[in-house]
Design an enzyme around this catalytic site. Sequence first.
Site, mmCIF file in Angstrom:
data_model
loop_
_atom_site.group_PDB
_atom_site.id
_atom_site.type_symbol
_atom_site.label_atom_id
_atom_site.label_comp_id
_atom_site.label_asym_id
_atom_site.label_seq_id
_atom_site.Cartn_x
_atom_site.Cartn_y
_atom_site.Cartn_z
ATOM 1 N N GLU A 288 0.782 -1.184 0.060
ATOM 2 C CA GLU A 288 -0.111 0.059 -0.085
ATOM 3 C C GLU A 288 0.950 1.320 -0.153
ATOM 4 O OE1 GLU A 288 -3.640 1.718 2.818
ATOM 5 O OE2 GLU A 288 -2.309 0.133 3.567
ATOM 6 N N GLU B 9 -12.502 1.234 5.409
ATOM 7 C CA GLU B 9 -11.427 1.231 6.504
ATOM 8 C C GLU B 9 -11.376 2.854 6.937
ATOM 9 O OE1 GLU B 9 -6.896 0.208 7.419
ATOM 10 O OE2 GLU B 9 -7.214 1.686 5.612
#
Length: 164
Positions: A38, A135
Amino acid sequence: PGRCLDESKRGQYMNTFKKNLKKAASAFAKYNILVTFEAINTKDMPGFLVHHSEQMHDILIELDHPNLKMQFDIYHMQIMEGHVDETIQKYGDLIGHIQFADVPNRGEPGSGNLNFVNLFADIHFSHYHGYVAAEYKPTVKTEDSLNWMQEIDLKWLSEPVKLK
């Protein structure tokens, strides 16, 4: 990937990261577990080693490993680049997972500036064929923060995965 705490050693950090990433991708491939990495925005985490989708793309091209993909965080990439819809269209086949939160405060969809109706439609019609995951930091009670799910057509999420 973590933070680059010493700019003079950025190359060393990046080389170590790439070696570890390739090693992990190979090790998990035999268990059919996809490895993703990420990019994180530098506003929330200054000095983060990978902070743009183009960097993730370049790493994927360089490492050329079939068990390695991007973990695309809509919140982080919108802060760093904007136009996440275009980026998802561009790199959809290189993305292994998408997670989301609204911008600017990482809240639930509808708490900020992103149009999630359009964004989810863009994901649905992109070359990305995996899951999406929330998230976010709820701005209200958690159960109330899920109301956005009733306002957005998410039926496509339960459809069979499109094959390439």
